[in-house]
Design an enzyme around this catalytic site. Structure first.
Site, mmCIF file in Angstrom:
data_model
loop_
_atom_site.group_PDB
_atom_site.id
_atom_site.type_symbol
_atom_site.label_atom_id
_atom_site.label_comp_id
_atom_site.label_asym_id
_atom_site.label_seq_id
_atom_site.Cartn_x
_atom_site.Cartn_y
_atom_site.Cartn_z
ATOM 1 C CG ASP A 12 39.107 48.926 41.343
ATOM 2 O OD1 ASP A 12 40.210 48.119 42.170
ATOM 3 O OD2 ASP A 12 38.286 48.168 40.867
ATOM 4 C CG HIS A 19 35.281 45.333 41.768
ATOM 5 N ND1 HIS A 19 35.976 46.659 41.274
ATOM 6 C CD2 HIS A 19 34.321 45.905 42.038
ATOM 7 C CE1 HIS A 19 35.382 47.646 41.517
ATOM 8 N NE2 HIS A 19 34.208 47.116 42.004
ATOM 9 C CG HIS A 57 34.472 41.771 36.652
ATOM 10 N ND1 HIS A 57 34.754 41.122 37.621
ATOM 11 C CD2 HIS A 57 34.763 43.137 36.864
ATOM 12 C CE1 HIS A 57 35.066 41.940 38.794
ATOM 13 N NE2 HIS A 57 35.076 43.111 38.289
ATOM 14 C CG ASP A 91 39.904 45.175 40.290
ATOM 15 O OD1 ASP A 91 38.953 45.446 40.734
ATOM 16 O OD2 ASP A 91 40.266 46.026 39.189
#
Length: 398
Positions: free
Chosen positions: A263, A176, A138, A174
């Protein structure tokens, strides 16, 4: 943990205990204990000895290395943050990214680990590298975001390109969206970024939609699969196999860099996906197949998200190391009693008995047809319609 040498290693893991300095606070979700516990589980299962792998230590990246991805102003702000000066204009001192005394050095070491991984991939052709402490996807060139200070995955990609690699494929699994890596290379035709993630409509960072396909100088260089909340293994693996192999073969990368945030597991407290360890292991296997087929095993795998640090992360990343070595662990492998006792005593949760979740993996291949009533199929088709034509692929049949 000792550093293991091998004349002909099957995999290299870049890890040392100093990487655990990346700790925002005692109660922050990004807990570096997950790295240490992964290393402990690898040791207790004797994985590195069995697969003929080796460990390599990391190092703290220099300013010049950081400047390859990040602006000098941002790096200076991170250093000031380590002296107690928060600056929310750079994303530092926020709820997601609280400051701490060693923030620059700790983040630079994770960054250095992926630079080391890129160098090892270049130097030991055919030997995959794993940096499970990396995957800070990120972070942007000029600001921190989503627990990520310096973007090590982007740094590794740029190091590969600077060393003569013509095409790098980045695969992010991931939960995200891998927004930082995508943004950094959005207008670079040498890099294809592919991200499977929970839709930005329900999860941070709110990006990663199918129509994000690359900048004006790099059309068709970004592929995004925005999946519905609640998706399980069968939908996830259907989406992966319906999109990633086709675009990878069309792009023809020389090296693959992947991000394996775990995650998306059903026990993770921060996302809404419902994957199993078995499904995450299978995803790693699918990426390994592509690395073997397309890049002669020139593959750097990083960690990423993962906030159920006791029951999920160590198992997921231990599997990743074994898969990278070409010798996947059986999901029925017992978790060592010593490891289970530690989890129970330290975290007060029931420790997993096996390295898998007893999941039954089966998914429909794309050749079995498109179901417009299925939200997963609609997500897949949205991506295929945006990404496939520009790559010379048929959205319906390829």
């Amino acid at each position: 943990m000792s550093v293991m040498s091998s004349a002909n290693p099957s995999v290299t893991v870049v890890y040392d205990r100093h990487m655990s300095a990346y700790r925002f606070s005692d109660n922050h979700p990004m807990n570096p204990e997950r790295m240490r516990m992964t290393a402990d589980l690898l040791e207790q299962l004797d994985v590195m000895e069995q697969v003929g792998g080796r460990f390599s230590s990391s190092y703290s990246a220099s300013d010049d290395e950081l400047f390859q991805i990040h602006t000098p102003e941002y790096v200076a702000a991170v250093k000031r943050a380590g002296e107690g000066h928060a600056d929310e204009a750079f994303g530092l001192g926020t709820e997601d990214n609280p400051i701490f005394p060693d923030i620059h050095d700790a983040a630079a070491r994770l960054y250095g680990a992926s630079l080391m991984g890129a160098a090892l991939v270049l130097g030991d052709a055919g030997v995959p590298v794993v940096n499970f402490g990396g995957g800070m996807h990120h972070a942007h060139s000029g600001n921190a975001s989503g627990f990520c200070i310096y973007n090590d995955a982007a740094a590794a990609i740029l190091r590969l390109l600077s060393s003569g690699v013509k095409k790098v494929m980045y695969i992010d699994v991931d939960a995200h969206h891998g927004d930082g890596v995508q943004d950094i290379f959005y207008d670079d035709p040498r890099v294809m970024t592919v991200s499977l993630h929970e839709s930005g409509r329900s999860l941070f960072p709110g990006t990663g939609f199918p129509n994000e396909t690359g900048g004006p100088n790099a059309p068709n260089s970004a592929v995004n699969v925005a999946l519905p909340a609640g998706i399980r293994d069968n939908g996830w693996l259907r989406a992966f196999t319906a999109i990633v192999p086709a675009v990878a073969r069309a792009f023809e990368p020389e090296v693959i860099v992947s991000q394996h945030g775990c995650d998306g597991h059903e026990l993770d407290p921060l996302t809404n996906l419902r994957l199993s360890i078995d499904g995450q292991r299978q995803t790693a296997i699918e990426i390994a197949y592509l690395a073997q087929e397309l890049t002669e095993n020139r593959w750097l795998a990083t960690g990423g998200g993962g906030y159920d640090i006791a029951r999920t992360v160590p198992r997921a990343w231990t599997h990743l190391v074994a898969v990278a070595a070409g010798k996947p662990l059986d999901v029925q492998t017992p978790v060592p009693q010593k490891f289970r006792d530690y989890i129970s005593e330290r975290y007060g949760v029931d420790a997993p008995e096996k390295m898998g979740d007893e999941a039954e993996l089966w998914w429909r291949g794309w050749e079995m047809g498109y179901d417009p009533a299925d939200p997963v199929d609609r997500a897949i088709m949205a991506t295929r319609k945006e990404a496939f034509p520009g790559l010379g692929l048929d959205p319906w049949f390829d």
